[in-house]
Design a protein around this motif. Structure first.
Motif, mmCIF file in Angstrom:
data_model
loop_
_atom_site.group_PDB
_atom_site.id
_atom_site.type_symbol
_atom_site.label_atom_id
_atom_site.label_comp_id
_atom_site.label_asym_id
_atom_site.label_seq_id
_atom_site.Cartn_x
_atom_site.Cartn_y
_atom_site.Cartn_z
ATOM 1 N N ALA A 135 0.846 -1.194 0.000
ATOM 2 C CA ALA A 135 0.000 0.000 0.000
ATOM 3 C C ALA A 135 0.881 1.242 0.000
ATOM 4 C CB ALA A 135 -0.926 0.015 1.203
ATOM 5 N N TYR A 136 0.336 2.303 -0.575
ATOM 6 C CA TYR A 136 1.024 3.590 -0.620
ATOM 7 C C TYR A 136 0.606 4.379 0.609
ATOM 8 C CZ TYR A 136 3.149 7.665 -2.856
ATOM 9 O OH TYR A 136 3.952 8.723 -3.171
ATOM 10 N N SER A 137 1.557 4.763 1.439
ATOM 11 C CA SER A 137 1.250 5.485 2.667
ATOM 12 C C SER A 137 2.394 6.432 2.986
ATOM 13 C CB SER A 137 1.063 4.478 3.811
ATOM 14 O OG SER A 137 0.895 5.118 5.046
ATOM 15 N N GLU A 138 2.056 7.670 3.312
ATOM 16 C CA GLU A 138 3.043 8.674 3.703
ATOM 17 C C GLU A 138 4.154 8.807 2.658
ATOM 18 O OE1 GLU A 138 4.317 7.891 7.716
ATOM 19 O OE2 GLU A 138 2.262 7.722 8.434
ATOM 20 N N HIS A 139 3.762 8.894 1.408
ATOM 21 C CA HIS A 139 4.668 9.126 0.271
ATOM 22 C C HIS A 139 5.653 7.989 0.011
ATOM 23 C CE1 HIS A 139 3.032 13.128 0.113
ATOM 24 N NE2 HIS A 139 3.320 13.281 1.391
#
Length: 146
Positions: free
Chosen positions: A59-63
Motif C-alpha cells: 500500500a502507498y502510505s506517507e509518500h
C-alpha cells in the motif's frame, strides 16, 4: 534471467553516457505499480503484487510504498508454473492463464491447502498436495484429511 540483467548492467552506463542522461536505479516492483497508478489514476493504491518471484500486499502510505504482507514460502507465479509442470499443462501462452481457462470449465471444486497468517500467505501446501497426487490426473482428487 541472469544474462539479460548482466547485459543491461554492462550496456546501460554506456548508453546513458552516450546520450548524456543520468542513470537511475528503479525498483522493478515499484515500476509496475507506478505504471498501474498512471494508467488508472489511482492516488493511494493497495496492491496485490504477484509475479514469478514475488507475492506481496503493498500500500502507498506517507509518500512511500509499504509491504503489509507477503508470501512466506513460494510466490504465486512460481507456484502456478510448477503446478502446471507437474500436471503437464502447457506453458503457451502461460501456465496461469491455462490453469484459469481449465478451471472455468471445471465441474468439481478441489480444495487445495494454503495458509494465511495475518497478511502473510503460504502456498507451498498447494504444490506439495499436487506433487503427492498422481501427476497423470489433470485435476487432483481432494484430500480425505481436509
Amino acid at each position: 534471467m541472469g544474462a539479460p540483467l548482466v547485459t543491461v548492467a554492462v550496456v546501460a552506463p554506456d548508453v546513458a553516457q552516450l546520450w548524456n542522461k543520468p542513470l537511475l536505479g528503479v525498483n522493478h516492483c515499484v515500476g509496475h505499480i507506478e505504471m498501474g497508478r498512471l494508467i488508472t489514476g489511482a492516488q493511494n493504491p493497495t496492491v496485490l503484487y504477484v509475479s514469478g518471484g514475488n507475492t506481496q500486499v503493498i500500500a502507498y502510505s506517507e509518500h512511500r510504498y509499504r509491504i503489509f504482507g507477503e508470501t512466506i514460502d513460494i510466490a504465486v507465479g512460481n507456484c502456478l508454473d510448477r503446478f502446471a509442470r507437474v500436471l503437464k499443462i502447457s506453458n503457451d501462452p502461460s501456465p496461469g492463464y491455462n490453469i484459469e481457462q481449465m478451471a472455468k470449465k471445471g465441474q468439481k471444486l478441489v480444495e487445495l491447502p494454503y495458509t494465511v497468517k495475518g497478511m502473510d500467505v503460504s502456498f507451498s501446501g498447494i504444490l506439495s498436495h499436487i506433487e503427492v497426487r498422481n501427476p497423470g490426473v489433470l485435476v487432483p482428487s481432494p484430500c480425505s484429511d481436509h
